[in-house]
Design an enzyme around this catalytic site. Structure first.
Site, PDB file in Angstrom:
ATOM      1  N   THR A 111     -21.559 -55.055  -5.286  1.00  0.00           N
ATOM      2  CA  THR A 111     -22.523 -53.961  -5.374  1.00  0.00           C
ATOM      3  C   THR A 111     -23.868 -54.545  -5.775  1.00  0.00           C
ATOM      4  OG1 THR A 111     -22.088 -53.650  -7.710  1.00  0.00           O
ATOM      5  CG2 THR A 111     -20.729 -52.405  -6.181  1.00  0.00           C
ATOM      6  N   GLU A 135     -17.583 -49.730  -3.159  1.00  0.00           N
ATOM      7  CA  GLU A 135     -16.252 -49.622  -3.761  1.00  0.00           C
ATOM      8  C   GLU A 135     -15.284 -48.811  -2.903  1.00  0.00           C
ATOM      9  OE1 GLU A 135     -19.137 -49.210  -5.196  1.00  0.00           O
ATOM     10  OE2 GLU A 135     -19.177 -49.931  -7.266  1.00  0.00           O
ATOM     11  N   LYS A 193     -27.173 -32.853 -19.841  1.00  0.00           N
ATOM     12  CA  LYS A 193     -26.013 -32.363 -20.563  1.00  0.00           C
ATOM     13  C   LYS A 193     -26.502 -31.417 -21.660  1.00  0.00           C
ATOM     14  CE  LYS A 193     -24.583 -36.521 -18.760  1.00  0.00           C
ATOM     15  NZ  LYS A 193     -25.478 -37.540 -18.144  1.00  0.00           N
TER      16      LYS A 193
END
Lengths: 557, 557
Positions: free
Chosen positions: A190, A333, A449
């Site tokens: 990656t 991935e 959040k």
């Protein structure tokens, strides 16, 4: 109850043998300065055998790594086929990484032989002294003047070969070994923005199933000529070199000619029927086509992935050129394709519903299972609106990162943190429809959040940018004692704008749930951008922390 | 080098979950006396869960066998999905076998529960007393008057259930177990003409790969409605129930309405886009369409297999209705599809070359490897002309026959004789082109073994039937002291024919190699036929052995 079926392994060599015989007349078409160079799949099969014999001759006898440092061309595809088929492991090195990252991934992966395009021999020669594990260099094409010595100079380099000589006189068939389908066959790193790149090791099985399934969804066949702009050195080339062996589609390989003008010529001169590339490439091509009329009527579809393509680009390609632009979503991935945004067959083309499907991140491929994990760790329903972090599993999804024992405790912990049991955490946040389409909005690090719930920064940005006076808006989460985080909206106004922040907040009132409305705002001159033009939220967070933003509080909370 | 990929098994439950969500709006469309009955894939998924719970309730807790005695309808497809997904093994009993064979296969397979269509309950009730392993009978549809008692009568039958009641109140989701992908999931028996039928046990993996690969080759998708005439009780229904879960194609299921008229109505009323069936079915439909104009313009292709379709039928469907008739070749032992006769993409449609490809037995599917073994046991080249017996291997090809320990030594030896190491002997003789197309002519038992070489009986027959005075010709091998076998040509002349045997032999002189020319001939009134209309060479050989043929010797050998 035992099955009576044969347990024939799924191997890359099966694909190679099949492509070279059943589709022997299909072609790898490499673009060069002097036009197209053609290699039939039969010839590719023969050269793959020759390459394998030659690699055996320099000590690639088991699962050693063979690197490539190449553009998209016939020889690169041949390496994609030969190296796994002989039981070794291909590492296509990403030539776009920073030099220190290229050195890191080549050393970490452990390549002993590297095949290098002659057009890339000069930058590779700069890296080579640090690549102490590399014993042999094979140069594809004549070695440029003066570079042979530089390539041969490091003590660890035993020999520099010309591709043609390396293969010459080798037998054109090879008794491909019956390896285990779960053995590694190729590795890919990656391009992480922080820390060292992380590697995954694909298996024969995973590449076989990924290629078969994704090719099946795209309905490509032997009559297709596919322009593969997505680099073979990046994200497993979206599986195309392997899928082509199944389907017999010819591959058009642009080598280093990646500018809009030569790409348009390839499409018109070679009657390309489909393509694969990132949004930037297809956007550049679109600009070119709009200025320089070119016959692209042979082209049926363009697959686009790597980042989200603007809906307007999808519409323009469709309306103006009759080209279906197919959104794909995935990760290195995931081999890499996880979903494709083909509209369901029962939805009428051209309707708003149709475009919602086409603009989504797509429907999960059969075999890929997805679930959403919400802020409290509970699984969210696939109802098209509940949001959570997407986790995936399936036969071509990695279950871990590759470790060669050299990683620090911190790196190992970071690697492990990307998995939730047998599920891969994608880092993408969004919703999943009941018919398995992904509606991804934020990266998990960008979602806000707030009080045990998540607020999508991207939804807020899109809503704010819907106001006529707003040029750009970027929303970040900032620490809040009561709610953990709250959204801070940073806004760039157009010249002559009259709206005030209160007005912007009122504008959102019927578009966004009340608890999600930003109560902190900052008017800024420009949203900072990353090198690829995305909003740089890290820079924004830094500015906020440094007190460099003029934050105003509005609303009641 | 170990791969980092997940080892997610390839399971039928993966397909079921995928089809029921991603393709939840696609439909199983069952034909009934009162028109079409529709079951969405979402509903099918829910009913599969209910069926699995109900089967658990009657003791199907592991890999026990569940039989079906059913036409093609939604409930049969649901059983195809539910039984394997719960870890049990489906045995779709061939309702066209002789009664003693149906009893044999049901007992040999070991079904404990059998699901029976109410329209088949009467014949099934006749078999049931002999099916001593069957503990539960589930009747799909209202139990016909007076049959409930008959079904419940045998001591070994614990209970007779109605499908609706069996499923009612069961949960509509099921936690499908993570079984091994190599476990058996379904069994199927060949309808051998001699001896007991032989069974194979498909695995989750083999069915998954077979369905994915064959669906991929046919380029079908969610917008397709496929008329599945091939019975679900025969040869794994060519994989369609599983392929549909991948592709989302709706399935049109004709139940017991298999006559040309209702099939034509299904195509026109339900806008069928493709179909699958044996030559007899499509030939009957063709006769009907030629007499009764029907709108079949929605139909793009018809897959045909089971035996060779006459080239004229392929041409007529193409030229008159624009329907591509796709030849498939396979065996129950191959799940069953081994090859599909799609023309290569670079061959111009309509040319003689194109029709040669279309009339062949097709190109091997990726994953299926074939080789030809000649009369001396040596492998023959794939050059389009060398002939041998075709042997195959691959992930959906059986490696043995199912044994439950009850077989005689002779049966076991017969079963073992069908394999050559890891290769399955297909019993088909012919050539293989260098681009992997099969040109099969004879069954190995019909080919004439002459002096260590093979002579194709079918090639001789076709050449002789090319003479205008010949109505039919059938060629068999007869014992010969010197050559082991020599061809005997039996010929039916047309009324008013004037040709003599010498003339026929001369006619062949420039068509057939000299050493292959028959030197024994017999003029007969009619070629004996089997029940399905094929030349009955066994009967001819018997007639020859009994001295019932008037054999004339010609030529010099």
């Amino acid at each position: 109850m035992d099955s009576t079926m044969q347990r024939t392994p799924l191997l890359i060599s099966t694909l190679l043998r099949y492509g070279a015989s059943a589709h022997g007349r299909s072609e790898l078409i490499t673009w060069t300065e002097s036009g197209a160079r053609r290699t039939s799949y039969r010839e590719a099969g023969e050269q793959a055998a020759q390459l394998a014999h030659a690699l055996r001759g320099v000590g690639i006898t088991d699962d050693q790594r063979v690197g490539t440092f190449m553009w998209n061309n016939a020889e690169h595809v041949i390496a994609y086929l030969a190296v796994p088929s002989m039981g070794a492991v291909l590492h296509a090195i990403n030539i776009r990484l920073f030099p220190e990252q290229m050195v890191y991934v080549t050393r970490h992966g452990g390549s002993e032989v590297v095949i290098v395009d002659n057009s890339l021999a000069e930058p590779f020669s700069k890296l080579l002294p640090a690549l102490t594990g590399v014993r042999h260099v094979v140069v594809n094409g004549p070695v440029p003047d003066g570079l042979r010595d530089a390539l041969a100079a490091p003590d660890h380099v035993e020999q520099v070969h010309d591709w043609d000589e390396f293969l010459r006189d080798q037998p054109t068939s090879f008794d491909w070994p019956a390896v285990d389908e779960n053995d590694g066959c190729a590795m890919c790193y990656t391009s992480g923005t922080t820390g060292n790149p992380k590697g995954v090791v694909y298996s024969h099985r995973s590449n076989y199933l990924h290629a078969l399934t994704s090719a099946s969804m795209l309905s490509v066949g032997q009559a297709d000529r596919l322009l593969i702009v997505v680099p073979l050195f990046h994200a497993n080339a979206w599986g195309y070199p392997y899928a082509a062996m199944f389907t017999g589609s010819s591959l058009v390989l642009p080598d280093r000619f990646l500018q809009p003008e030569p790409l348009a010529r390839m499409i018109s001169e070679l009657k390309v029927t489909g393509g694969a590339g990132v949004p930037t490439v297809w956007n550049g091509l679109l600009q070119h086509l709009q200025q320089t009329p070119t016959d692209v009527s042979s082209c049926r579809f363009l697959m686009v992935g790597g980042s989200a393509a603007p809906p307007a680009m999808l519409r323009t390609y469709q309306d103006r050129f009759g080209i279906e632009m197919i959104h794909g979503w995935g990760m290195t991935e995931m081999s890499p394709v996880g979903s494709l945004a083909l509209a369901p067959g029962d939805v009428e083309p051209g309707t708003p519903e149709y475009w919602r499907y086409r603009s989504s991140q797509g429907r999960l491929l059969p075999g890929v299972e997805g679930r959403l994990i919400g802020p409290d760790g509970a699984q969210q329903p696939a109802d098209g609106s509940s949001i959570g972090e997407l986790e995936v599993r399936g036969p071509w999804i990695t279950g871990s990162y590759y470790s060669n024992g050299s990683e620090s405790e911190t790196e190992l912990a970071d690697m492990a943190s990307k998995f939730d049991g047998e599920w891969l955490r994608t880092g993408d946040v969004g919703a999943l429809t009941d018919d398995s389409y992904l509606l991804l909005s934020d990266r998990s690090k960008d979602v806000i959040k707030s009080g045990g719930e998540w607020i999508s920064s991207v939804d807020l940005e899109n809503a704010i940018m819907g106001h006529p006076d707003v040029l750009e808006a970027s929303v970040i989460g900032i620490p809040d004692d009561k709610w953990q985080e709250r959204p801070l909206a940073t806004v760039v106004l157009r010249d002559g704008a009259t709206v005030m922040i209160d007005g912007l907040r009122d504008f959102l009132a019927d578009k966004i749930a009340r608890w999600q409305l930003p109560d902190k705002w900052a008017i800024i001159d420009e949203v900072p951008k990353t090198s690829v033009g995305k909003f740089d939220k890290k820079a924004l967070r830094r500015s906020f922390a440094d007190g460099a933003l003029d934050v105003q509080r509005v609303g009641s909370e």
